[in-house]
Design an enzyme around this catalytic site. Structure first.
Site, PDB file in Angstrom:
ATOM      1  N   ASP A   1       5.943  17.523 124.402  1.00  8.55           N
ATOM      2  CA  ASP A   1       5.068  18.696 124.398  1.00  8.55           C
ATOM      3  C   ASP A   1       4.482  18.951 123.001  1.00  8.55           C
ATOM      4  OD1 ASP A   1       7.363  19.663 123.243  1.00  8.55           O
ATOM      5  OD2 ASP A   1       7.568  21.399 124.566  1.00  8.55           O
TER       6      ASP A   1
ATOM      7  N   GLU B   1      17.447  16.513 117.312  1.00  7.32           N
ATOM      8  CA  GLU B   1      16.342  16.756 116.375  1.00  7.32           C
ATOM      9  C   GLU B   1      16.794  17.563 115.165  1.00  7.32           C
ATOM     10  OE1 GLU B   1      12.603  18.002 118.066  1.00  7.32           O
ATOM     11  OE2 GLU B   1      11.747  18.424 116.084  1.00  7.32           O
TER      12      GLU B   1
HETATM   13  O1  KIV Z   1       7.539  16.907 121.853  1.00  2.60           O
HETATM   14  C1  KIV Z   1       7.957  15.958 121.180  1.00  2.60           C
HETATM   15  O2  KIV Z   1       7.174  15.170 120.669  1.00  2.60           O
HETATM   16  C2  KIV Z   1       9.398  15.809 121.055  1.00  2.60           C
HETATM   17  C3  KIV Z   1      10.044  14.924 120.059  1.00  2.60           C
HETATM   18  C4  KIV Z   1      11.468  14.710 120.243  1.00  2.60           C
HETATM   19  C5  KIV Z   1       9.387  13.914 119.337  1.00  2.60           C
HETATM   20  O3  KIV Z   1      10.101  16.454 121.769  1.00  2.60           O
END
Ligand code: KIV
Length: 261
Positions: A44, A182
């Site tokens: 997202d 993350e």
């Molecule tokens: O939305 C995103 O790009 C993500 C990441 C983990 C890269 O959730």
């Protein structure tokens, strides 16, 4: 052979690192797939990097379905996981099944990703898995909670670290096939990776995860701003600017197209 969720789990057991990147349309997905990326995430983050929203929150399910379907058309090998947008799954497991079901039916992607862990989200993951929908979890910095957490590194205190570890364990127990970690300390990510039998996919979480994911606009040097843990392997912003300026000059100087005799 197309990549499957079981394959990702096997690769963890074999110690083979998993390569993941984000994609938002047909053209970029085709390039990533042909370059051999294992897992393509229709993240997202596309709300910010492709649609110009300030956060991921405004993204709708309809917008995500539109982008995910175009990614799917460009991919032959990689496994595709699609982020469920903010408030398309948090209300109830029924809402999550409805949204995730639409993703699988209408885009052809094989899996969904959602943010958060124990206890509420673990219950939702379990219900999705029982409905036959593969789920990738996401803990640590969860951008859909930006107004609670900011974009700061998470899990820095022992208590916060314990909480993230128990969320990851709960997601595994609920049947998730993997979990994105993350922006957490590398030592915490290493501990989680060691405890889980499903793969961890790190972003800003150090070297010891089972795989790594980055936002592709950061990797290609297309982003105007990028997080501290990202790395650019090209400077496409510069390359594209130069190409557009060369084209503009040739048009204005009447050098393009060439005159045919
Ligand atoms: O939305 C995103 O790009 C993500 C990441 C983990 C890269 O959730």
């Amino acid at each position: 052979m197309a990549v499957t969720t079981q394959q990702l789990i096997q690769w963890k057991q074999q110690g083979r690192r998993i390569v993941a990147l984000t994609a938002w349309d047909y053209a970029i997905a085709q390039v990533l797939d042909q370059a051999g990326v294992d897992l393509i995430l229709v993240g997202d983050s596309l709300a910010m990097v492709t649609l110009g929203y300030e956060t991921t929150l405004p993204l709708t399910l309809e917008e995500m379905l539109h982008h995910a379907a175009s990614v799917r058309r460009g991919v032959k090998q990689a496994l595709i996981a699609v982020d469920l947008p903010f408030l398309t799954y948090q209300e109830s497991p029924q809402q999550a099944i409805h949204s995730a079901g639409r993703v699988l039916k209408e885009t052809g992607a094989q899996a969904v990703k959602l943010e958060g862990g124990y206890p509420i989200m673990a219950e939702t993951v379990s219900r999705l898995v029982q409905a036959g929908i593969p789920v990738l979890g996401h803990v640590g910095l969860t951008p859909q909670s930006v107004h609670m957490l900011g974009y700061r590194q998470q899990g820095k205190t022992p208590d916060a670290g314990e909480r993230i570890l128990s969320e990851a364990i709960a997601l595994e127990q609920a049947g998730a096939f993997g979990v994105v970690l993350e922006h957490i300390p590398a030592s915490l990510a290493a501990q989680i990776t060691q405890k889980l039998t499903i793969p961890t996919i790190g972003i800003g979480a150090g070297l010891h995860c089972d795989g790594q994911v980055l936002v592709t606009t950061d990797v290609l040097g297309l982003s105007q701003k990028q997080p501290p843990f990202a790395k650019s392997y090209a400077n496409l912003r510069e390359t594209i600017t130069q190409a557009v300026q060369d084209y503009s000059n040739e048009v204005r100087e009447r050098q393009f197209p060439e005159e045919k005799s």
